[in-house]
Motif scaffolding. Structure first.
Motif, PDB file in Angstrom:
ATOM      1  N   PRO A  54       0.817  -1.228   0.000  1.00  0.00           N
ATOM      2  CA  PRO A  54       0.000   0.000   0.000  1.00  0.00           C
ATOM      3  C   PRO A  54       0.846   1.272   0.000  1.00  0.00           C
ATOM      4  CG  PRO A  54      -0.859  -1.545   1.609  1.00  0.00           C
ATOM      5  CD  PRO A  54       0.447  -2.106   1.115  1.00  0.00           C
ATOM      6  N   GLU A  58       0.622   4.004  -2.984  1.00  0.00           N
ATOM      7  CA  GLU A  58       0.333   5.419  -2.729  1.00  0.00           C
ATOM      8  C   GLU A  58       1.428   6.322  -3.280  1.00  0.00           C
ATOM      9  OE1 GLU A  58      -2.527   6.800  -1.665  1.00  0.00           O
ATOM     10  OE2 GLU A  58      -3.241   4.734  -1.750  1.00  0.00           O
ATOM     11  N   VAL A  75      -3.495  -4.183  -5.800  1.00  0.00           N
ATOM     12  CA  VAL A  75      -4.298  -4.130  -4.577  1.00  0.00           C
ATOM     13  C   VAL A  75      -5.247  -5.330  -4.504  1.00  0.00           C
ATOM     14  CG1 VAL A  75      -6.075  -2.815  -3.350  1.00  0.00           C
ATOM     15  CG2 VAL A  75      -4.091  -1.635  -4.304  1.00  0.00           C
ATOM     16  N   ARG A  78      -3.301  -8.399  -3.576  1.00  0.00           N
ATOM     17  CA  ARG A  78      -2.948  -8.325  -2.156  1.00  0.00           C
ATOM     18  C   ARG A  78      -4.148  -8.719  -1.290  1.00  0.00           C
ATOM     19  NH1 ARG A  78      -3.778  -4.613   1.839  1.00  0.00           N
ATOM     20  NH2 ARG A  78      -2.200  -4.542   3.469  1.00  0.00           N
TER      21      ARG A  78
END
Length: 188
Positions: A54, A58, A75, A78
Motif C-alpha cells: 500500500p 500510494e 491491490v 494483495r
C-alpha cells in the motif's frame, strides 16, 4: 513353562511394536510442526510484503495517475491473500501477486521523478529484500514438506501415518508465468 515364554515373547513383541509406533508418531508430529513453522515464516514475509505494497501504491499514485489499472490489480491480488483461509488459497494468492509486483516496480522506469523519490527508493529496497526472504522461506518450506511427505509415505511409517490421520502437504510451486523466460526490452 512354555506358556510363560510365549507370554514373555508376545509382551516383548508388543513392547517393540508399541515403541515403534510411539517413535514414528512423535517423528511425524515433529515434521508436521516443522512444516507449519516454515509455512508461518513464509506468512510473516508475505505479511511484510503486503504491508509494504500500500505504501508503494500510494507513492506511485502521486506520480503515475494514469497507471490506475496496474495499481488496482496489485491491490486486488494483495486482498486475495488477506482473505485466504487455507494454505492453498494463500499460495494461489501469492502466485497471483507475484505477477503484479514486478509491474509495480517497473513503473518507476517510466517516471524519472518517482525513480528519484527517496521514499520510493527505500520502499523498493525493502520490497526487494522481502522478496529474497520469501524465496528463502519457500525453499525451507518445500524442504520440510519433502521430509514430511517422504516420512508419511514410506513403509512402515505410512501405516502409522494412516492410522493417526497424517495427510500430505502441498509444495509451494511456481505458476506458469513464473516458469516462462523473462522478456527484457531496452529502449533505443
Amino acid at each position: 513353562m512354555d506358556s510363560v515364554v510365549i507370554v514373555i515373547i508376545v509382551s516383548a513383541v508388543l513392547l517393540v511394536v508399541g515403541l515403534f509406533v510411539i517413535i514414528v508418531y512423535n517423528s511425524l508430529v515433529k515434521l508436521r510442526n516443522s512444516v507449519k513453522d516454515h509455512w508461518s515464516q513464509i506468512d510473516v514475509q508475505l505479511k511484510r510484503r503486503f504491508d509494504l505494497i500500500p505504501n508503494i501504491v500510494e507513492t506511485v499514485k502521486a506520480y503515475a495517475k494514469h497507471e490506475e489499472e496496474t495499481l488496482k490489480e496489485v491491490v486486488e491480488a494483495r486482498n486475495l491473500y488477506e482473505n485466504s483461509n487455507t494454505h492453498e488459497e494463500a499460495i494461489n494468492a501469492d502466485l497471483k501477486l507475484n505477477e503484479y509486483v514486478p509491474k509495480l516496480i517497473a513503473l518507476a522506469e517510466s517516471y524519472p521523478e518517482l525513480k528519484a523519490n527517496e521514499n520510493y527508493k527505500h520502499l523498493q529496497q525493502e520490497l526487494s529484500e522481502t522478496e529474497d526472504k520469501i524465496a528463502y522461506a519457500r525453499q525451507f518450506y518445500s524442504d520440510s514438506v519433502l521430509k514430511y511427505n517422504n516420512k508419511i509415505q514410506m513403509f512402515p511409517n505410512n501405516i502409522v501415518a494412516k492410522l493417526f490421520g497424517f495427510k500430505s502437504e502441498q509444495f509451494f510451486e511456481a505458476n506458469n508465468n513464473e516458469r516462462q523466460s523473462v522478456k527484457v526490452e531496452l529502449e533505443k
